[in-house]
Design a protein around this motif. Structure first.
Motif: not given
Length: 294
Positions: A76-77, A89-102, A224-227, A289-293
Motif C-alpha cells: 500500500s502507500s 493509496f489513490t489509483p492513477d486515473p490514467k490506469k483505471i480501466p475505461k472499457n471492457a478490454a482494459q 491496511t491494504n484496501a479501501d 490490483v494496486e500495482t496495476e493501478l
C-alpha cells in the motif's frame, strides 16, 4: 516495502478475520445480527458469492503435495519506515480501466495461478468463469446471468487444496471485478452484506449449499491494504464434503475494483486454516490490483 512489514500486514489481516469470525459466531448464538450488516431487501439481482454455481466435482484426486504458505505481498502507500498502517493509496486515473478490454487485462493480471496462492494447490474443474454474473433469486438459489451495465469485467479462477493424508479437498476461488465507478464497486460491497441477512441459507447448485451465513464489514482501522473489506462465514455441504464443513469468504475494494476469495472447508481442516488461506490469497491479489493501478 520491507519483508518484515509485509509479513506484519498479512498477520494483521488474519487477526482481523479471526475477530470477525468470533463476532459472527457471537451474533449467531444470540440470534442477532451485527449493526453493520443492515437489513437486506428482496430482489432478484445480486453481487456476492462469485464462486457459486460452478458445477465442479469436489472429490479428491491425485495431485502434488501441498506446501507451506508463501509470503503474502500486501503493498500500500503507507510508509513502512514510519510504521503508518493507514491505507491511503489513490489509483492513477490514467490506469483505471475505461472499457471492457482494459478491464479484462487487469482482472487476468491480478488473479492467481494455483502455485501463486500456495505451493501444492491445483486447478479445480471447471477452472475459469468469465463474462457472467452471479444472481441470488428471492428463493435464495444462485444462478448466473450476463454482466450488469456497471461491470466492465468479472473473472473467477477456482483453485483447490487436494485431498491428502486423510484430509478432504478444500475448494477455493478468487474473483476480480472491475466496475465503471467507485460508487458502483462500493454498492457491490454493501449489497453483499445484505445478501447474507436476506438469505442465511443459499443453494449454490450442483448439490452444494451454504447455511448459517453472516457477514460483517471489518473495522477500517484493521484494514491496511484496501479501501474496504468484509468477511462472511457459515457452513458448507456438497458432494464429497463428508458432512457440514466450515466456509469463509472475504471481499475487498480498491477504487472501482473488488476482489473476492472463498474457501469451502473439508474434513481435517479448522476454521483458522481456511482463514489463513483466504487472507493469504486476498492479500496477494490486492497487491497485484494496486500495482496495476499505480
Amino acid at each position: 516495502m520491507t519483508t518484515a512489514y509485509r509479513a506484519r500486514r498479512f498477520v494483521t489481516i488474519g487477526v482481523a478475520a479471526v475477530l470477525a469470525v468470533a463476532a459472527l459466531t457471537a451474533c449467531s448464538e444470540d440470534g442477532s445480527a451485527s449493526e453493520e450488516t443492515g437489513k437486506g431487501g428482496k430482489g432478484s439481482a445480486s453481487t456476492g458469492t462469485e464462486e457459486s454455481v460452478n458445477g465442479g466435482d469436489p472429490s479428491g484426486s491425485s495431485s502434488p503435495e501441498t506446501g507451506a504458505s508463501g509470503e503474502a505481498s500486501t503493498g500500500s502507500s503507507a510508509d513502512p519506515e514510519q510504521g503508518n498502517d493507514a491505507y491511503d493509496f489513490t489509483p492513477d486515473p490514467k490506469k483505471i480501466p475505461k472499457n471492457a478490454a482494459q478491464a479484462r487485462k487487469l482482472t487476468r493480471k491480478a488473479s492467481l495461478e494455483p502455485a501463486d496462492w500456495t505451493p501444492g494447490m491445483v486447478k479445480h474443474d471447471p477452472y475459469e468463469t468469465a463474462d457472467t454474473w452471479p444472481v441470488l433469486a428471492d428463493s435464495c438459489v444462485w444462478s448466473r446471468g450476463g454482466l450488469p451495465r456497471h461491470v466492465l469485467d468479472s473473472y473467477t479462477r477456482r483453485i483447490d487444496v487436494p485431498a491428502k493424508d486423510g484430509k478432504g479437498r478444500v475448494q477455493g476461488s478468487v474473483t476480480v471485478t472491475v466496475h465503471r465507478t467507485v460508487k458502483d464497486a462500493d454498492g457491490e460491497m454493501k449489497d453483499t452484506v445484505q445478501e447474507s441477512f436476506r438469505c442465511p441459507g443459499q443453494d449454490l447448485g450442483g448439490g452444494q449449499r451454504l447455511d448459517g451465513l453472516m457477514s460483517m464489514h471489518l473495522d477500517q482501522k484493521d484494514i491496511t491494504n484496501a479501501d474496504a473489506t468484509l468477511f462472511e462465514a457459515g457452513k458448507y455441504t456438497g458432494a464429497g464434503s463428508d458432512g457440514k464443513q466450515e466456509y469463509v469468504w472475504t471481499k475487498s475494494r480498491i477504487g472501482p475494483v473488488t476482489i473476492a476469495v472463498s474457501v469451502k472447508g473439508a474434513k481435517g481442516y479448522e476454521t483458522s486454516d481456511l482463514i489463513r488461506l483466504a487472507a493469504e490469497a486476498g492479500a496477494k491479489v490486492l497487491y497485484r490490483v494496486e500495482t496495476e493501478l499505480k
